[in-house]
Design an enzyme around this catalytic site. Structure first.
Site, PDB file in Angstrom:
ATOM      1  CG  HIS A  80      87.168  -3.555  24.774  1.00  0.00           C
ATOM      2  ND1 HIS A  80      87.950  -3.201  23.695  1.00  0.00           N
ATOM      3  CD2 HIS A  80      87.910  -4.483  25.488  1.00  0.00           C
ATOM      4  CE1 HIS A  80      89.187  -3.712  23.686  1.00  0.00           C
ATOM      5  NE2 HIS A  80      89.246  -4.529  24.711  1.00  0.00           N
TER       6      HIS A  80
ATOM      7  CG  HIS B 177      91.044   3.701  18.663  1.00  0.00           C
ATOM      8  ND1 HIS B 177      90.881   3.088  19.627  1.00  0.00           N
ATOM      9  CD2 HIS B 177      91.810   4.880  19.036  1.00  0.00           C
ATOM     10  CE1 HIS B 177      91.614   3.614  20.634  1.00  0.00           C
ATOM     11  NE2 HIS B 177      92.089   4.769  20.205  1.00  0.00           N
TER      12      HIS B 177
ATOM     13  CD  GLU C 198      85.741  -3.568  19.946  1.00  0.00           C
ATOM     14  OE1 GLU C 198      85.519  -3.074  19.033  1.00  0.00           O
ATOM     15  OE2 GLU C 198      86.355  -2.939  21.065  1.00  0.00           O
TER      16      GLU C 198
END
Length: 237
Positions: free
Chosen positions: A43, A190, A70
């Site tokens: 990410h 998450h 991401e």
């Protein structure tokens, strides 16, 4: 079996703390795949405080499992994804300077924008996923963008689970059921961990993939990468 994609951002954070190449991000990614993980997630953020854009390029020839990038689809990020052509791009509405992801997309307000970006990625044969809260309206909005998958934002589930509230998974079950009806693939991520991922995976119909970073890296400090990854694979099987 739900696939495990390992987010290696925290390895880059540790490397960057000393300015050298220890730990070696590329070697860690190679080892994680060798231990059985079915994907590598990164990410990159605009300030490159952990994963650098060059890391994304350097990882491309080394990731032989699923490669998932991401990020917030700003111009530089879009250019990076089109250059690297990962297996999957996951669109996340991060604010500049955000410590970590804190919400899913409003797929109604940003529907036209997401549709435009997704069409560009799909023209380049890159699978797309949208980070969303377990909100049925947002799931319906995601379908209208043309995305291949959604990624359910699981922070609230993890929090409720830690309090012993198993009913906290109900909104996620309903979201997954709707996604299945609409023909959307389902990812999740998450705050998933060794403590809660099995319960989540067993209750979410059609869960294709979980992306786990912070917890997995932290657990590996005690148990080692190989042991932790094998534990996750057993729980997700």
């Amino acid at each position: 079996m739900t696939h495990l994609s390992v987010n290696i951002n925290k390895i880059a954070t540790l490397r960057n703390a000393r300015g050298g190449n220890v730990p070696n991000l590329l070697q860690v990614a190679s080892d994680i795949q060798g231990f059985g993980a079915q994907g590598i997630t990164i990410h990159p953020r605009p300030d490159e405080r952990h994963i650098r854009y060059q890391d994304a390029r350097d990882l491309k020839p080394l990731v032989y499992t699923e490669y998932n990038i991401e990020g917030n689809p700003q111009h530089n990020f879009i250019d990076l994804v089109l250059e690297c052509k990962p297996t999957q791009v996951t669109l996340v509405p991060d604010a500049v300077g955000a410590i970590t992801s804190s919400a899913g997309w409003d797929t109604i307000q940003f529907q036209a924008y997401l549709t435009e970006v997704i069409n560009e990625f799909k023209r380049n044969n890159i699978r797309t996923s949208i980070f969303v809260d377990p909100d049925l309206k947002m799931i319906e909005g995601a379908k209208k963008t043309g995305t291949d998958r959604i990624e359910l934002y699981t922070e609230e589930f993890a929090h409720q689970y830690s309090l012993g509230n198993l009913a906290g998974i109900e909104p996620y079950i309903q979201a997954a059921q709707l996604a299945n009806e609409l023909g959307l693939g389902i990812n999740a991520g998450h705050d998933l961990s060794l403590q809660n991922c099995q319960f989540f995976a067993q209750n979410i119909p059609g869960l294709l993939e979980v992306s786990i970073g912070h917890a997995l890296i932290s657990e590996s400090l005690y148990m080692g990468f190989e042991s932790v990854i094998k534990h996750y694979l057993a729980l997700l099987r």
